[in-house]
Design an enzyme around this catalytic site. Structure first.
Site, PDB file in Angstrom:
ATOM      1  N   ASN A  59       0.855  -1.186   0.000  1.00 17.90           N
ATOM      2  CA  ASN A  59       0.000   0.000   0.000  1.00 17.90           C
ATOM      3  C   ASN A  59       0.893   1.239   0.000  1.00 17.90           C
ATOM      4  OD1 ASN A  59      -1.893   1.986   0.380  1.00 17.90           O
ATOM      5  ND2 ASN A  59      -2.335   1.443   2.518  1.00 17.90           N
ATOM      6  N   LYS A  71       0.081   4.357  -0.165  1.00 12.81           N
ATOM      7  CA  LYS A  71      -0.472   5.576   0.473  1.00 12.81           C
ATOM      8  C   LYS A  71      -0.177   6.798  -0.403  1.00 12.81           C
ATOM      9  CE  LYS A  71       0.073   3.163   4.808  1.00 12.81           C
ATOM     10  NZ  LYS A  71       0.426   3.162   6.211  1.00 12.81           N
ATOM     11  N   HIS A  79      -9.370   1.427   5.474  1.00 12.63           N
ATOM     12  CA  HIS A  79      -8.049   1.654   6.078  1.00 12.63           C
ATOM     13  C   HIS A  79      -8.194   2.671   7.214  1.00 12.63           C
ATOM     14  CE1 HIS A  79      -3.884   2.764   6.673  1.00 12.63           C
ATOM     15  NE2 HIS A  79      -3.562   1.645   6.042  1.00 12.63           N
ATOM     16  N   GLU A 126      -4.927  -4.622  10.889  1.00 11.36           N
ATOM     17  CA  GLU A 126      -3.843  -3.653  11.056  1.00 11.36           C
ATOM     18  C   GLU A 126      -4.046  -2.878  12.355  1.00 11.36           C
ATOM     19  OE1 GLU A 126      -1.876  -2.382   7.169  1.00 11.36           O
ATOM     20  OE2 GLU A 126      -3.713  -1.212   7.268  1.00 11.36           O
TER      21      GLU A 126
HETATM   22  P1  13P Z   1       3.471   0.227   7.612  1.00 10.81           P
HETATM   23  O1  13P Z   1       3.907  -1.072   6.988  1.00 10.81           O
HETATM   24  O2  13P Z   1       4.252   1.405   7.113  1.00 10.81           O
HETATM   25  O3  13P Z   1       3.416   0.140   9.108  1.00 10.81           O
HETATM   26  O4  13P Z   1       1.965   0.507   7.111  1.00 10.81           O
HETATM   27  C1  13P Z   1       1.006  -0.455   7.259  1.00 10.81           C
HETATM   28  C2  13P Z   1      -0.223  -0.014   6.556  1.00 10.81           C
HETATM   29  O5  13P Z   1      -0.939   0.855   6.998  1.00 10.81           O
HETATM   30  C3  13P Z   1      -0.536  -0.642   5.272  1.00 10.81           C
HETATM   31  O6  13P Z   1      -1.826  -0.341   4.862  1.00 10.81           O
END
Ligand code: 13P
Length: 246
Positions: free
Chosen positions: A7, A9, A96, A165
């Protein structure tokens, strides 16, 4: 089937595709390649060009979110599952924590899941407790609510993946202990079985890297990973896959 989902982002411009070239090269030569899928969710701006490039290759392109309505509407800046599917994505994340914290309610998430599935997008539905909820021993009740208020028996479980998560673990380098995560994963799968009879795949996300994946791979209930930071580097992402199958 296992899943390694990157992901991105708010990261990436057209030339960032070079990261995916390297991942795709590794993936297409890996002797374990039939055991797993690599899915990358770049920002909306890159979905069409990346999906076109990877159409006949191994990497699958997904979206990080979608709007809670079908097709077209008069909501400024909104992108519907229909529009996402039409530019070549095959998956979308829904729920998310970044989007929940910006106001996504369970009702909105239910509509997102519904319309994503209707438009033939597979859904990666994200859940997770925050630090305070964990401290107050509310983890299980929070997760149960997040699942049962959104997922319905009538949804096709074969097109849904759940990603656990814990918010306190995202981008912090902090991860749950093996014992803790095992218990939580068993609990989540139990709730999912109550909804669907058979549980969809369950991923873990939160500070996953090439080192700690050795611990995560010992947990039978975990079918793969949702990877943030480490997915922006081909080496770090490939290391996770390599060490998982070592
Ligand atoms: P990180 O791997 O940077 O902790 O992020 C996890 C996340 O939110 C994936 O959607």
């Amino acid at each position: 089937m296992k899943y390694f989902i990157g992901n991105w982002k708010m990261f990436g411009v057209p030339k960032s595709i070079s990261i995916l070239h390297k991942i795709n090269y590794y993936y297409s030569k890996d002797k374990n390649r039939r055991k797993y899928r690599v899915i990358i969710t770049p920002p909306y701006t890159l979905i069409e060009s990346y999906a076109k490039y990877f159409k006949k290759k191994k990497i699958i392109i997904g979206s990080q979110n979608c709007y809670q309505k079908d097709q077209f509407s008069s909501n400024t800046a909104a992108i519907s599952p229909y529009m996402i599917k039409k530019v070549g994505a095959n998956y979308t994340l829904v729920g998310h924590s970044d989007n929940r914290s910006e106001g996504d309610t369970n009702e909105m998430l239910k509509n997102k899941v519904h319309f994503a599935l209707k438009n033939n997008l597979k859904v990666v539905f994200c859940i997770g407790e925050n630090k305070k909820e964990k401290k107050n021993k509310k983890t299980f009740s929070v997760l149960k609510k997040q699942l049962s208020k959104v997922l319905e028996k009538k949804f096709n479980k074969n097109n849904i993946i759940v990603a656990y998560e814990p918010i306190w673990s995202i981008g912090t380098g902090k991860i749950p202990s093996k014992n803790e995560l095992e218990k939580t994963a068993i609990y989540i799968k139990k709730v999912l079985k109550d909804i669907f009879k058979k549980s969809p795949a369950l991923l873990y996300g939160g500070s996953v890297d090439g080192n700690n994946v050795e611990m995560f791979k010992k947990i039978r209930e975990i079918d793969g990973f949702l990877i943030g930071g480490a997915s922006k580097s081909s080496k770090k992402f490939i290391d996770i896959i390599k060490n998982y199958y070592r």
